[in-house]
Design a protein around this motif. Structure first.
Motif, short mmCIF file in Angstrom:
data_model
loop_
_atom_site.label_atom_id
_atom_site.label_comp_id
_atom_site.label_asym_id
_atom_site.label_seq_id
_atom_site.Cartn_x
_atom_site.Cartn_y
_atom_site.Cartn_z
N THR A 1 -28.16 -53.44 -51.17
CA THR A 1 -27.17 -54.51 -51.24
C THR A 1 -26.48 -54.51 -52.60
O THR A 1 -25.24 -54.65 -52.69
CB THR A 1 -27.83 -55.88 -50.99
N ARG A 2 -27.26 -54.34 -53.63
CA ARG A 2 -26.71 -54.33 -54.99
C ARG A 2 -25.76 -53.14 -55.19
O ARG A 2 -24.67 -53.29 -55.73
CB ARG A 2 -27.87 -54.25 -55.99
N LYS B 1 -22.33 -53.45 -53.34
CA LYS B 1 -21.35 -54.29 -54.02
C LYS B 1 -20.61 -53.51 -55.11
O LYS B 1 -19.43 -53.75 -55.38
CB LYS B 1 -22.04 -55.51 -54.63
N GLU C 1 -18.35 -50.58 -52.78
CA GLU C 1 -17.65 -50.79 -51.52
C GLU C 1 -16.13 -50.72 -51.60
O GLU C 1 -15.46 -50.46 -50.60
CB GLU C 1 -18.08 -52.12 -50.90
N LYS C 2 -15.55 -50.91 -52.77
CA LYS C 2 -14.09 -50.87 -52.88
C LYS C 2 -13.56 -49.52 -53.34
O LYS C 2 -12.35 -49.37 -53.56
CB LYS C 2 -13.61 -51.97 -53.83
#
Length: 364
Positions: free
Chosen positions: A110-111, A114, A117-118
């Motif tokens: 999850t970390r 983030k 992801e872009k």
């Protein structure tokens, strides 16, 4: 202008986020040095790739350890997406407590998601090492981890699972990881598993570098990355019966110094794959002969020469038969350790019982 162009080109490099998640629970006691060495060798491998493929790749390293012992946090991030060339030696590894595997994987992914992801040029390469069943996670379940991993695999992330002392194949399947190797729960297996992982990483980095195209569509990049995950752990177990060789394959067999290929694999080599009568060692046709009848020390030296030859010829794939375990009368436990250097060579396959003696079980 030349410097500006160079900077623009470097900005289009693939950004590879190497996430290493390592079990530090009490059951890893006794394997501390092998694990420390393996982690640091993996870091060095990534750093070497950064230098070699600098024009097309930018590497980052995240290292996470986990247990539910007396440490401040159950899941600890040692380095968080740190540029590879900034990472130093890892020194503190003290197993204790239970195994919050799902929390470690879920929180770490999850970390990292983030962070990445872009960025269409960012991809994760995730390595998990654990020697026990999940037994103390508080936030994440197998189902939640599986869902997240499947989403990331769709984005082209690659996952490998190195497990010991539990039902490795079943547990890895529960969280949707198909690149799986089981290692024996002792120093040999704990050390050799990292060598096997090193070979896969080097192959991954090399393949990505050779196929990298900064102007390729995002959809095509994703398609390529998925294929890398599908083939991360290549099949490196020699078939029991070899009837045909591809153009780049080499049949590696036990011979004698005189090159009298009268029986067993040696006879097969001469009748089918181009071995020459009277040639007792080295390449001949689509074969490589290793003399086995002149004593164990001589055999060890001959295997060493083969290992060096295989390293110098990555374009060939070497299928090693049960060298020395026929007429020569040796057992796999006598011979397999001589082949330890090829664990790091993706172009060499070994018999199943040789892998077992090296502490590894390669799943199909």
């Amino acid at each position: 202008m030349e410097n500006q162009k160079s900077n623009n080109e470097l900005a289009k490099r693939a950004k590879i986020y190497n996430l290493i998640i390592v079990d530090e629970s009490g059951s890893m006691s006794g394997l501390e040095q092998a694990t420390l060495s393996g982690i640091n060798e993996t870091i060095q491998t990534i750093q070497a790739a950064q230098k070699k493929y600098n024009e097309v790749q930018e590497h980052f390293i995240t290292l996470v350890t986990f247990d539910s012992g007396e440490k401040e946090k159950d899941v600890r991030t040692i380095w968080d997406a740190m540029p590879a060339d900034k990472v130093t030696e890892f020194k503190e590894y003290e197993p204790c407590g239970c195994t919050p595997l799902y929390d470690a994987v879920g929180q770490s992914l999850t970390r990292l998601l983030k962070i990445t992801e872009k960025d269409e040029d960012a991809v994760g390469v995730v390595t998990i090492l654990t020697d026990g069943l999940e037994n103390s996670s508080k936030e994440w379940s197998a189902a939640k981890v599986k869902k997240l991993i499947e989403e990331l695999k769709e984005k082209g992330w690659t996952f490998s699972y190195m497990g010991s002392d539990h039902n490795v194949k079943e547990v890895s399947a529960m969280i949707s990881i198909t690149n799986v190797i089981e290692f024996s729960h002792e120093v040999t297996g704990a050390a050799n598993i990292w060598s096997r992982e090193k070979a896969s990483k080097l192959n991954y980095f090399s393949q990505m570098a050779s196929e990298w195209d900064a102007n390729e569509s995002y959809e095509r990049k994703i398609q390529r990355r998925r294929s890398y995950n599908d083939n991360y752990y290549s099949n490196r177990e020699t078939p029991q019966l070899i009837k045909h060789l591809e153009a780049n394959e080499v049949f590696v067999f036990g011979s004698n110094a005189q090159g009298h290929h009268g029986g067993g694999a040696a006879r097969t080599a001469m009748e089918k794959f181009g071995a020459q009568w009277g040639v007792g060692e080295g390449m001949q046709g689509q074969c490589y002969a290793i003399p086995t009848m002149e004593g164990i020390k001589s055999l060890e030296a001959a295997v060493g020469r083969f290992c060096q030859y295989a390293k110098e010829h990555p374009e060939k794939r070497f299928l090693v038969t049960r060298i020395g375990c026929g007429i020569a009368g040796y057992r796999p436990e006598d011979v397999a350790q001589f082949f330890k250097p090829v664990i790091e060579l993706e172009n060499v396959s070994l018999p199943k019982d040789f892998w077992k003696e090296l502490g590894l079980n390669l799943f199909e």
